[in-house]
Scaffold this motif. Structure first.
Motif, PDB file in Angstrom:
ATOM      1  N   ALA A 203       0.836  -1.206   0.000  1.00  0.00           N
ATOM      2  CA  ALA A 203       0.000   0.000   0.000  1.00  0.00           C
ATOM      3  C   ALA A 203       0.869   1.253   0.000  1.00  0.00           C
ATOM      4  O   ALA A 203       0.587   2.223  -0.736  1.00  0.00           O
ATOM      5  CB  ALA A 203      -0.924  -0.013   1.217  1.00  0.00           C
ATOM      6  N   GLU A 204       1.924   1.261   0.786  1.00  0.00           N
ATOM      7  CA  GLU A 204       2.803   2.433   0.873  1.00  0.00           C
ATOM      8  C   GLU A 204       3.518   2.677  -0.445  1.00  0.00           C
ATOM      9  O   GLU A 204       3.721   3.826  -0.850  1.00  0.00           O
ATOM     10  CB  GLU A 204       3.818   2.240   1.996  1.00  0.00           C
ATOM     11  N   ALA A 205       3.904   1.618  -1.149  1.00  0.00           N
ATOM     12  CA  ALA A 205       4.579   1.771  -2.442  1.00  0.00           C
ATOM     13  C   ALA A 205       3.666   2.468  -3.443  1.00  0.00           C
ATOM     14  O   ALA A 205       4.110   3.326  -4.223  1.00  0.00           O
ATOM     15  CB  ALA A 205       5.007   0.409  -2.970  1.00  0.00           C
ATOM     16  N   PHE A 206       2.391   2.135  -3.453  1.00  0.00           N
ATOM     17  CA  PHE A 206       1.445   2.782  -4.368  1.00  0.00           C
ATOM     18  C   PHE A 206       1.191   4.234  -3.963  1.00  0.00           C
ATOM     19  O   PHE A 206       1.034   5.100  -4.822  1.00  0.00           O
ATOM     20  CB  PHE A 206       0.133   1.998  -4.429  1.00  0.00           C
ATOM     21  N   THR A 207       1.153   4.503  -2.673  1.00  0.00           N
ATOM     22  CA  THR A 207       0.999   5.891  -2.213  1.00  0.00           C
ATOM     23  C   THR A 207       2.185   6.729  -2.673  1.00  0.00           C
ATOM     24  O   THR A 207       2.020   7.854  -3.155  1.00  0.00           O
ATOM     25  CB  THR A 207       0.877   5.936  -0.674  1.00  0.00           C
ATOM     26  N   ALA A 208       3.389   6.175  -2.545  1.00  0.00           N
ATOM     27  CA  ALA A 208       4.585   6.880  -3.008  1.00  0.00           C
ATOM     28  C   ALA A 208       4.551   7.075  -4.522  1.00  0.00           C
ATOM     29  O   ALA A 208       4.929   8.131  -5.036  1.00  0.00           O
ATOM     30  CB  ALA A 208       5.832   6.107  -2.602  1.00  0.00           C
ATOM     31  N   ALA A 209       4.081   6.057  -5.248  1.00  0.00           N
ATOM     32  CA  ALA A 209       3.998   6.148  -6.706  1.00  0.00           C
ATOM     33  C   ALA A 209       3.008   7.235  -7.125  1.00  0.00           C
ATOM     34  O   ALA A 209       3.253   7.972  -8.091  1.00  0.00           O
ATOM     35  CB  ALA A 209       3.582   4.804  -7.296  1.00  0.00           C
ATOM     36  N   ALA A 210       1.907   7.354  -6.408  1.00  0.00           N
ATOM     37  CA  ALA A 210       0.933   8.403  -6.707  1.00  0.00           C
ATOM     38  C   ALA A 210       1.559   9.782  -6.513  1.00  0.00           C
ATOM     39  O   ALA A 210       1.348  10.698  -7.325  1.00  0.00           O
ATOM     40  CB  ALA A 210      -0.300   8.252  -5.812  1.00  0.00           C
ATOM     41  N   GLY A 211       2.337   9.929  -5.448  1.00  0.00           N
ATOM     42  CA  GLY A 211       3.021  11.195  -5.207  1.00  0.00           C
ATOM     43  C   GLY A 211       4.006  11.526  -6.311  1.00  0.00           C
ATOM     44  O   GLY A 211       4.096  12.676  -6.768  1.00  0.00           O
ATOM     45  N   THR A 212       4.732  10.513  -6.778  1.00  0.00           N
ATOM     46  CA  THR A 212       5.689  10.723  -7.868  1.00  0.00           C
ATOM     47  C   THR A 212       4.983  11.147  -9.141  1.00  0.00           C
ATOM     48  O   THR A 212       5.434  12.055  -9.847  1.00  0.00           O
ATOM     49  CB  THR A 212       6.494   9.430  -8.117  1.00  0.00           C
ATOM     50  N   LEU A 213       3.865  10.513  -9.456  1.00  0.00           N
ATOM     51  CA  LEU A 213       3.108  10.851 -10.655  1.00  0.00           C
ATOM     52  C   LEU A 213       2.656  12.314 -10.612  1.00  0.00           C
ATOM     53  O   LEU A 213       2.773  13.038 -11.601  1.00  0.00           O
ATOM     54  CB  LEU A 213       1.892   9.925 -10.784  1.00  0.00           C
ATOM     55  N   ALA A 214       2.176  12.761  -9.462  1.00  0.00           N
ATOM     56  CA  ALA A 214       1.744  14.158  -9.324  1.00  0.00           C
ATOM     57  C   ALA A 214       2.932  15.110  -9.443  1.00  0.00           C
ATOM     58  O   ALA A 214       2.833  16.156 -10.102  1.00  0.00           O
ATOM     59  CB  ALA A 214       1.038  14.354  -7.980  1.00  0.00           C
ATOM     60  N   GLU A 215       4.053  14.745  -8.827  1.00  0.00           N
ATOM     61  CA  GLU A 215       5.248  15.596  -8.891  1.00  0.00           C
ATOM     62  C   GLU A 215       5.746  15.772 -10.325  1.00  0.00           C
ATOM     63  O   GLU A 215       6.295  16.816 -10.685  1.00  0.00           O
ATOM     64  CB  GLU A 215       6.373  14.991  -8.046  1.00  0.00           C
ATOM     65  N   LEU A 216       5.549  14.755 -11.147  1.00  0.00           N
ATOM     66  CA  LEU A 216       5.988  14.805 -12.544  1.00  0.00           C
ATOM     67  C   LEU A 216       4.929  15.406 -13.461  1.00  0.00           C
ATOM     68  O   LEU A 216       5.049  15.334 -14.685  1.00  0.00           O
ATOM     69  CB  LEU A 216       6.348  13.398 -13.023  1.00  0.00           C
ATOM     70  N   ASP A 217       3.900  16.009 -12.870  1.00  0.00           N
ATOM     71  CA  ASP A 217       2.813  16.623 -13.630  1.00  0.00           C
ATOM     72  C   ASP A 217       2.166  15.609 -14.568  1.00  0.00           C
ATOM     73  O   ASP A 217       1.824  15.904 -15.708  1.00  0.00           O
ATOM     74  CB  ASP A 217       3.310  17.848 -14.408  1.00  0.00           C
ATOM     75  N   PHE A 218       2.021  14.401 -14.077  1.00  0.00           N
ATOM     76  CA  PHE A 218       1.321  13.323 -14.757  1.00  0.00           C
ATOM     77  C   PHE A 218       1.986  12.874 -16.055  1.00  0.00           C
ATOM     78  O   PHE A 218       1.341  12.353 -16.955  1.00  0.00           O
ATOM     79  CB  PHE A 218      -0.160  13.684 -14.969  1.00  0.00           C
TER      80      PHE A 218
END
Length: 199
Positions: free
Chosen positions: A90-105
């Motif tokens: 679960a934490e890995a996906f939360t981190a991945a979501a944060g990365t996606l947002a940081e990269l402007d999708f």
């Protein structure tokens, strides 16, 4: 070759590789030209062919394999601190979501971007992307097996988790939202929990 020239040569090659990684990730393999890579790297156009005589295909293969190794390290760094495999997932996906947002999708994964474009047209790159995904699944399967998921369920679980993450990135990019990644995280955690026998 002097140490200074060797360092300069190594640095130029590294800049080309990094530029290729970024452009393939953002624009895809077919949407990226060699001149764009040279400009982004701040390198003479001819230097790309000096380091990568096979051209864009050779550069892309190295991008895939190099990036794949980096992401393999990230899997370990993100998940191994957790004894609880469900929480780790679960934490890995939360981190991945944060990365996606940081990269402007923009797609954070050049391997998936290249794989989707060339799987049916370039056997060398298809093989490279397949081997990278297999290395991720293998490491993740080992982590789940150590946590109590029996084989072959550990590998099936790892395959499902990787597939959920890559699919969620695609949906998240299309929607410009982290919601698909977070939803996939809940699904992935449920799969891991079930593989552990509901623990």
């Amino acid at each position: 070759m002097s140490d200074g020239k060797a360092t300069s040569t190594h640095e130029t090659r590294r800049r080309i590789l990094n530029a290729g990684t970024e452009l393939f990730r953002r624009r895809g393999y077919t949407g990226t030209g060699m001149k764009q890579i040279a400009e982004a790297a701040g390198a003479p156009f001819g230097s790309i062919y000096h380091f990568f005589p096979g051209g864009k295909a050779q550069l892309a293969e190295e991008v895939v394999r190099t990036s794949g190794a980096v992401y393999l390290g990230l899997i370990s760094a993100l998940m191994t601190p957790y004894e609880d495999r469900v929480a780790a997932t679960a934490e890995a996906f939360t981190a991945a979501a944060g990365t996606l947002a940081e990269l402007d999708f923009a797609d954070p994964c050049p391997i998936a971007t290249v794989a989707m474009e060339v799987a049916s047209t370039d056997e060398t790159l298809r093989q490279a992307t397949s081997e990278v995904f297999d290395s991720w699944i293998g490491q993740l399967a080992g982590y789940y097996a150590q946590g109590g998921v029996p084989e072959p369920a550990a590998r099936e679980t790892a395959s499902s988790v990787v597939a959920l993450l890559e699919g969620a990135f695609m949906l998240g990019r299309a929607a410009r939202s982290t919601a698909p990644v977070l939803a996939a995280g809940h699904a992935a955690a449920a799969i891991v929990r079930a593989a552990l026998g509901g623990r």
